[in-house]
Design an enzyme around this catalytic site. Structure first.
Site: not given
Ligand code: M6R
Length: 608
Positions: A2, A27, A75, A101-102, A481, A485, A488, A504, A603
């Site tokens: 949010c 966000r 969100w 937000n929260g 990673e 990427k 997502e 395995h 985000k």
């Molecule tokens: O703001 P942060 O680095 O703490 O966020 C951590 C993860 O939520 C963030 O890296 C998430 O995995 C990204 N969407 C990856 O691209």
């Protein structure tokens, strides 16, 4: 997650609110709404879907004339993303409107209490209890009602409140969710983050947990939880004006991939003075360093994967054991820690709820905390004993790119700095690594220059329904990673495996046509990787090899090859991940995905 915004001034509030919400879109959200103080009370409009749906609804129902108001992008957590569940929420008598937000953890008890008192709930949200609490505690003093309502809430919240009896006043409350105040000339603001405010003001007040503010056009008054007014410093921020624009790129993600050489330069160069790594505002005596017997690295998502890369450098250079822990898990186990443990928490946003909770838990147990954070003065930066900022600049795309590579650079610099404190590194190795660190921005640029080749590969492979990434040592961490990427932003199923682990169990999933991206950049383990490639090829997989420039041996086995620039083995993750970021980007583009705002993602994940 949010996003909230509030405004009070002498111009129309609506354009400011809508512009702020648009800036907060990155966000992640699934509905939006605004409430404005109009001449005869409060008017509210909200809509599921994107902000353009809200704009349409506002246009259809007439403007909301008024100079103060609040806005929200939601969100969904409690209840589906419907018009009714969207914020703001209004009290039954229309006197109060709230954005939040929260998460309110005790909302079920509060809902029962308020229902028994005759309050009628129209949404499934946890937030709605707040607006009815405000009404219950209101007896003509809005500030008091805000204080009393906040005192009943358990959980995390950043709130924005308006009251029909106080035209021109907007209230903001902060408890474990991000919230900043923007101070303008004859107008004041609050927002979840600086992105929403930077076009209006550069003067910010950072609220601490438990503090709240009453904003009028001429004053931004901040109070502690007892209601006593407190003097807060105004911080002038430096904001890259291009940060909230795509500057000709199709997506923020691509822009941020291209910004990596510059971001790495900003992260590395100021820390190298006379060929020595130094961190402003963070030091340790050699004696203090020697007392550290264990390092725990904690983070979420990509930040965790950056930690997985950094672990190799810390263990190899410093000889100190490193435990890796997902922040969401760390707080729920019983880690063996003492005053000789160092916790390194990594976070781009500095607002990730799980990481914040892990930090608090380990601080409670007496552990020293070093934060590697991008966003200045964020919650994690404030909580930590020491901070290394990554200086990546604002990152808007949900999928992190420059955030991740600067985290890796910061961790490697830490490892080098720490190894010197421990007296474990030879002068020549230290000098060589510093030299290599300074070369990283250039190597990142050369990796970016692979773009045309990566576009061709994406065109060739974008129809795969499942893509595997395999590697060994640091390459294995890079695979984690690369795979995240891809999944997502392209929604293609993907898994990352230590290459030796595949046989395995997971190799059962390899079938004809399955794409396996095999990172073969670790020279000492190259032959092992060749064997792993043969194993998957024997089962019909197509292999996209990633190898060091000039290594022709890979051509014997791989169907396609990405050649990446050579770097010291401890620094190789950066030039290796960039082609994988580009691969994910172009695969998602070929598949028509909403790259900057992937479905279901946010985000900054500010709820547990
Ligand atoms: O703001 P942060 O680095 O703490 O966020 C951590 C993860 O939520 C963030 O890296 C998430 O995995 C990204 N969407 C990856 O691209």
């Amino acid at each position: 997650m949010c996003g909230i915004i509030g405004f009070t001034g002498t111009q129309d509030a609506l354009p400011v609110l809508l512009d702020g919400l648009t800036k907060l879109e990155y966000r992640g959200y699934d509905s939006a709404g605004v409430a404005v103080q109009v001449c005869d009370g409060i008017r509210m409009i909200k809509s599921s879907g994107q902000i353009r749906c809200l704009r349409k609804k506002i246009a259809e129902s007439g403007m909301l004339p008024g100079c103060s108001g609040i806005g929200h992008t939601r969100w969904a957590t409690h209840g589906a993303p419907t018009d009714t569940n969207a914020h703001p929420h209004m009290s039954n008598n229309g006197k109060f409107a709230v954005v939040h937000n929260g998460i309110i953890e005790n909302y079920i008890e509060l809902r029962e209490e308020l229902t028994a008192k005759g309050y009628v709930f129209s949404s499934e949200t946890d937030t709605e209890v707040i607006v009815h609490l405000l009404d219950m505690y209101y007896s003509g003093d809005c500030k008091k009602a805000v204080m009393k309502a906040a005192a009943r809430l358990q959980g995390s919240y950043a709130l924005g409140v308006i009251c029909a009896d106080f035209p021109g006043s907007v209230f903001a409350v902060k408890q474990e969710s991000p919230l900043i105040i923007g101070v303008g000339a004859g107008e004041n603001y609050f927002a979840s983050d600086v992105t929403a405010l930077a076009d209006h003001t550069k003067n910010l007040i950072y609220l601490e947990d438990g503090e709240f503010a009453e904003l009028t056009p001429v004053k931004a008054a901040v109070f502690d939880c007892t209601g006593a007014e407190i003097a807060k410093p105004i911080t002038r921020i430096v904001w890259d004006v291009g940060a909230s624009q795509k500057s000709g790129y199709d997506h923020f993600m691509l822009k941020e991939i291209y910004e990596q050489p510059r971001a790495l330069k900003a992260a590395i160069e100021p820390r190298v003075k006379n060929n020595r790594i130094t961190f402003d505002g963070f030091d340790m005596t050699n004696e203090e360093a020697r007392k550290i017997s264990k390092i725990i690295v904690t983070a979420c998502g990509s930040a965790y994967y950056a930690g997985c890369v950094g672990r190799y450098a810390i263990e190899e250079l410093c000889g100190v054991p490193v435990e890796m822990d997902y922040a969401s898990e760390l707080r729920y186990r019983s880690p063996i820690v003492d005053e000789n443990t160092l916790l390194i928490v990594i976070s781009q946003s500095g607002e990730t709820a799980d990481s914040i909770a892990a930090v608090k838990e380990l601080k409670r147990r007496g552990v020293r905390v070093l934060a590697i954070v991008n966003v200045v003065a964020s919650t994690i930066a404030n909580l930590a004993d020491n901070v290394i900022y990554t200086w990546a600049g604002p990152e808007i795309a949900v999928a992190t790119t420059k955030g991740y590579t600067t985290q890796v650079a910061a961790l490697t610099m830490f490892a080098l700095w720490f190894s010197e404190k421990l007296g474990r590194i030879s002068e020549s190795r230290y000098d060589a690594l510093v030299k290599e660190l300074l070369l990283l921005p250039g190597l990142a640029q050369r990796a970016i220059d692979l773009n045309p080749h990566i576009q061709d590969l994406a065109l060739r492979y974008h129809n795969n329904s499942s893509i595997f990434f395999i590697g060994r040592n640091i390459d294995c961490a890079v695979c984690l990673e690369g795979s995240l990427k891809l999944k997502e932003i392209s929604y293609i199923h993907s898994e990352a495996y230590a290459a030796g682990e595949l046989k395995h169990g997971t190799i059962a999933l390899i079938e004809p046509g399955r794409l396996v991206v095999a990172l073969c950049c670790h020279t000492a383990l190259f032959d092992k990787m060749m064997s792993n490639i043969r194993e998957v090829k024997a089962r019909g997989a197509e292999v996209l090899g990633v190898a060091l420039e000039g290594d022709r041996r890979i051509l014997m086995e791989a169907d396609d090859v990405i050649y990446v620039p050579k770097a010291d083995p401890l620094l190789g993750a950066i030039p290796r991940i960039i082609p994988l970021q580009l691969f994910a980007y172009y695969v998602a583009k070929c598949n028509g995905c909403d790259i900057d705002k992937p479905k279901n993602l946010a985000k900054s994940v500010t709820v547990e």
